[in-house]
Design a protein around this motif. Structure first.
Motif, PDB file in Angstrom:
ATOM      1  N   PRO A   1       0.788  -1.232   0.000  1.00 28.27           N
ATOM      2  CA  PRO A   1       0.000   0.000   0.000  1.00 28.27           C
ATOM      3  C   PRO A   1       0.820   1.282   0.000  1.00 28.27           C
ATOM      4  N   GLY A   2       2.090   1.206   0.313  1.00 32.95           N
ATOM      5  CA  GLY A   2       2.880   2.421   0.460  1.00 32.95           C
ATOM      6  C   GLY A   2       3.154   3.157  -0.835  1.00 32.95           C
ATOM      7  N   LYS A   3       3.454   2.411  -1.909  1.00 29.95           N
ATOM      8  CA  LYS A   3       3.795   3.026  -3.191  1.00 29.95           C
ATOM      9  C   LYS A   3       3.244   2.147  -4.307  1.00 29.95           C
ATOM     10  N   PRO A   4       2.881   2.743  -5.451  1.00 33.78           N
ATOM     11  CA  PRO A   4       2.372   1.937  -6.563  1.00 33.78           C
ATOM     12  C   PRO A   4       3.398   0.908  -7.022  1.00 33.78           C
ATOM     13  N   ALA A   5       2.901  -0.252  -7.431  1.00 33.42           N
ATOM     14  CA  ALA A   5       3.757  -1.319  -7.946  1.00 33.42           C
ATOM     15  C   ALA A   5       3.028  -1.987  -9.115  1.00 33.42           C
ATOM     16  N   PHE A   6       3.341  -3.240  -9.386  1.00 36.89           N
ATOM     17  CA  PHE A   6       2.765  -3.918 -10.545  1.00 36.89           C
ATOM     18  C   PHE A   6       1.236  -3.916 -10.546  1.00 36.89           C
ATOM     19  N   PRO A   7       0.551  -4.247  -9.436  1.00 36.75           N
ATOM     20  CA  PRO A   7      -0.917  -4.275  -9.499  1.00 36.75           C
ATOM     21  C   PRO A   7      -1.515  -2.944  -9.951  1.00 36.75           C
ATOM     22  N   GLU A   8      -0.993  -1.832  -9.424  1.00 34.08           N
ATOM     23  CA  GLU A   8      -1.497  -0.524  -9.808  1.00 34.08           C
ATOM     24  C   GLU A   8      -1.187  -0.228 -11.278  1.00 34.08           C
ATOM     25  N   TRP A   9       0.002  -0.628 -11.709  1.00 34.84           N
ATOM     26  CA  TRP A   9       0.422  -0.370 -13.096  1.00 34.84           C
ATOM     27  C   TRP A   9      -0.452  -1.123 -14.095  1.00 34.84           C
ATOM     28  N   ILE A  10      -0.685  -2.403 -13.835  1.00 33.10           N
ATOM     29  CA  ILE A  10      -1.426  -3.198 -14.821  1.00 33.10           C
ATOM     30  C   ILE A  10      -2.898  -2.794 -14.863  1.00 33.10           C
TER      31      ILE A  10
ATOM     32  N   ASP B   1      -4.024   0.241 -14.247  1.00 32.54           N
ATOM     33  CA  ASP B   1      -4.030   1.523 -14.954  1.00 32.54           C
ATOM     34  C   ASP B   1      -3.945   1.302 -16.462  1.00 32.54           C
ATOM     35  N   LYS B   2      -3.080   0.384 -16.883  1.00 30.28           N
ATOM     36  CA  LYS B   2      -2.956   0.071 -18.310  1.00 30.28           C
ATOM     37  C   LYS B   2      -4.263  -0.492 -18.855  1.00 30.28           C
ATOM     38  N   ALA B   3      -4.902  -1.377 -18.091  1.00 29.85           N
ATOM     39  CA  ALA B   3      -6.122  -2.040 -18.558  1.00 29.85           C
ATOM     40  C   ALA B   3      -7.302  -1.085 -18.641  1.00 29.85           C
ATOM     41  N   CYS B   4      -7.241   0.036 -17.926  1.00 30.50           N
ATOM     42  CA  CYS B   4      -8.316   1.024 -17.996  1.00 30.50           C
ATOM     43  C   CYS B   4      -8.165   1.945 -19.206  1.00 30.50           C
ATOM     44  N   SER B   5      -7.049   1.864 -19.899  1.00 30.19           N
ATOM     45  CA  SER B   5      -6.825   2.739 -21.051  1.00 30.19           C
ATOM     46  C   SER B   5      -6.493   1.982 -22.333  1.00 30.19           C
ATOM     47  N   ASP B   6      -6.187   0.687 -22.221  1.00 29.90           N
ATOM     48  CA  ASP B   6      -5.737  -0.097 -23.375  1.00 29.90           C
ATOM     49  C   ASP B   6      -6.502  -1.413 -23.426  1.00 29.90           C
ATOM     50  N   ALA B   7      -7.083  -1.717 -24.569  1.00 33.69           N
ATOM     51  CA  ALA B   7      -7.881  -2.939 -24.705  1.00 33.69           C
ATOM     52  C   ALA B   7      -7.038  -4.169 -24.999  1.00 33.69           C
ATOM     53  N   ASN B   8      -5.779  -3.968 -25.366  1.00 37.44           N
ATOM     54  CA  ASN B   8      -4.923  -5.102 -25.737  1.00 37.44           C
ATOM     55  C   ASN B   8      -3.647  -5.079 -24.920  1.00 37.44           C
ATOM     56  N   LEU B   9      -3.529  -6.054 -24.019  1.00 41.56           N
ATOM     57  CA  LEU B   9      -2.350  -6.159 -23.171  1.00 41.56           C
ATOM     58  C   LEU B   9      -1.788  -7.569 -23.234  1.00 41.56           C
ATOM     59  N   SER B  10      -0.486  -7.661 -23.097  1.00 39.29           N
ATOM     60  CA  SER B  10       0.162  -8.977 -23.054  1.00 39.29           C
ATOM     61  C   SER B  10       1.301  -8.943 -22.051  1.00 39.29           C
TER      62      SER B  10
ATOM     63  N   GLN C   1      -3.426 -11.163 -14.883  1.00 39.37           N
ATOM     64  CA  GLN C   1      -4.831 -11.537 -15.030  1.00 39.37           C
ATOM     65  C   GLN C   1      -5.546 -11.554 -13.682  1.00 39.37           C
ATOM     66  N   ALA C   2      -4.861 -12.034 -12.648  1.00 38.27           N
ATOM     67  CA  ALA C   2      -5.448 -12.035 -11.303  1.00 38.27           C
ATOM     68  C   ALA C   2      -5.757 -10.606 -10.856  1.00 38.27           C
ATOM     69  N   CYS C   3      -4.868  -9.663 -11.174  1.00 38.03           N
ATOM     70  CA  CYS C   3      -5.102  -8.263 -10.820  1.00 38.03           C
ATOM     71  C   CYS C   3      -6.329  -7.714 -11.544  1.00 38.03           C
ATOM     72  N   LEU C   4      -6.457  -8.022 -12.832  1.00 40.88           N
ATOM     73  CA  LEU C   4      -7.605  -7.521 -13.584  1.00 40.88           C
ATOM     74  C   LEU C   4      -8.905  -8.143 -13.090  1.00 40.88           C
ATOM     75  N   ASP C   5      -8.876  -9.405 -12.749  1.00 36.73           N
ATOM     76  CA  ASP C   5     -10.086 -10.058 -12.240  1.00 36.73           C
ATOM     77  C   ASP C   5     -10.562  -9.390 -10.952  1.00 36.73           C
ATOM     78  N   LEU C   6      -9.630  -9.067 -10.071  1.00 40.25           N
ATOM     79  CA  LEU C   6      -9.986  -8.406  -8.812  1.00 40.25           C
ATOM     80  C   LEU C   6     -10.465  -6.977  -9.061  1.00 40.25           C
ATOM     81  N   ALA C   7      -9.830  -6.292  -9.993  1.00 40.70           N
ATOM     82  CA  ALA C   7     -10.241  -4.925 -10.313  1.00 40.70           C
ATOM     83  C   ALA C   7     -11.644  -4.910 -10.907  1.00 40.70           C
ATOM     84  N   ARG C   8     -11.938  -5.878 -11.762  1.00 41.05           N
ATOM     85  CA  ARG C   8     -13.270  -5.956 -12.364  1.00 41.05           C
ATOM     86  C   ARG C   8     -14.328  -6.211 -11.294  1.00 41.05           C
ATOM     87  N   GLU C   9     -14.023  -7.113 -10.353  1.00 43.29           N
ATOM     88  CA  GLU C   9     -14.950  -7.387  -9.258  1.00 43.29           C
ATOM     89  C   GLU C   9     -15.259  -6.117  -8.466  1.00 43.29           C
TER      90      GLU C   9
END
Length: 301
Positions: free
Chosen positions: A157-166, A168-177, A223-231
């Motif tokens: 929680p202290g600083k953004p890392a991979f979960p926040e980054w991915i 953020d990307k998924a909210c602006s980009d429809a194609n991620l790999s 994918q786990a991050c996106l699933d939780l964000a969608r929920e």
């Protein structure tokens, strides 16, 4: 009743540093140090900051962790990740204070299948990994009673890392790999702070792996991050992350070890504690850190 220990945390403003300050302040007097109060590039700055202090334990989570810049700034990487820890370890040894050096899964070459143990040979394939391994060696050479803990894929929680980054990307980009051939253990900084407590209480020494249980690929973690964000109601444009390979990412300067999953059996044997799964820790992060609020507000608006 014995007095509470005095613990110095060098790198208190970082992701793990913040988690350590929060957790250890419950039972100890914590002295947090960060730049400009201490500059790991300058040995004299280290001595000026630490030698006047009275403390029982010191934890060093501060490091140069940007893997690719370490390749182009090797002198700086070794100064921060190796020379500075060695100086700090010598100061601690002179004070008869216990030191904990936070290292990394990147000390391994990634060619082993399954989970690395503390007894497996460290063979780094990048400057970052090599500089951290040198730091381990210098810390333990200064005092075999010091402690090295290796962590991996850290977020918190202290600083953004991979979960926040991915997200953020998924909210602006429809194609991620993301790579399917990069495997490790996503690890909560909050959990690392909790796991460190019993090791500090026993003044544990040597090398321990501290990470959440289980492993996954970068693609699976994303994918786990996106699933939780969608929920949670985040307005995702990308629902499914495609798989690619490490070799498909030309921006990487440093070689990445393909598998750095680490076993925590030694920690469990020593403490009787089994770390929770990476999935459980990640779900708690999404539920409690609050970083999704801005996406949820945008969706409602």
């Amino acid at each position: 009743m014995p007095p509470s220990p005095r613990i110095v945390i060098v790198g208190a403003a970082g992701r793990l540093g913040q988690a350590l300050v929060k957790r250890l302040s419950r039972d100890a007097t914590v002295i947090g140090l960060a730049r400009p109060a201490i500059d790991l590039l300058e040995p004299q700055s280290i001595r000026d900051a630490l030698e006047p202090l009275d403390f029982d334990q010191l934890i060093l989570p501060a490091a140069m962790t940007a893997v690719d810049p370490c390749e182009t700034e090797q002198e700086k990487a070794y100064a921060i990740n190796a020379t500075a820890p060695g100086v700090i370890a010598e100061i601690c040894a002179a004070k008869k204070a216990h030191m904990t050096y936070v290292s990394t899964d990147f000390v391994f070459d990634g060619e082993t299948h399954g989970f690395y143990t503390e007894g497996d040979e460290a063979q780094p394939v990048s400057v970052y990994g090599a500089s951290k391994l040198k730091g381990e060696e210098l810390v333990l050479a200064a005092d075999p009673g010091h402690l090295v803990v290796r962590v991996s894929w850290l977020y918190g929680p202290g600083k953004p890392a991979f979960p926040e980054w991915i997200v953020d990307k998924a909210c602006s980009d429809a194609n991620l790999s993301l790579p399917m051939d990069k495997t490790g253990c996503p690890t909560s900084a909050t959990d690392v702070a909790d796991m460190l407590v019993p090791l500090l209480e026993e003044s544990a020494s040597g090398v321990f792996h501290l990470c959440n249980a289980g492993s996954c690929s970068w693609q699976e973690w994303g994918q786990a991050c996106l699933d939780l964000a969608r929920e949670a109601g985040a307005p995702l444009k990308c629902d499914s992350i495609a798989g690619n390979w490490l070799a498909d990412i030309p921006a990487f300067l440093a070689k990445r070890p393909p598998n750095t999953a680490m076993s925590t059996d030694k920690f469990t044997t020593f403490t009787g504690i089994s770390p929770r799964s990476w999935q459980e820790a990640l779900r708690e992060h999404f539920a409690t850190s609050g970083f999704l609020a801005k996406y949820q507000a945008a969706a409602c608006g």
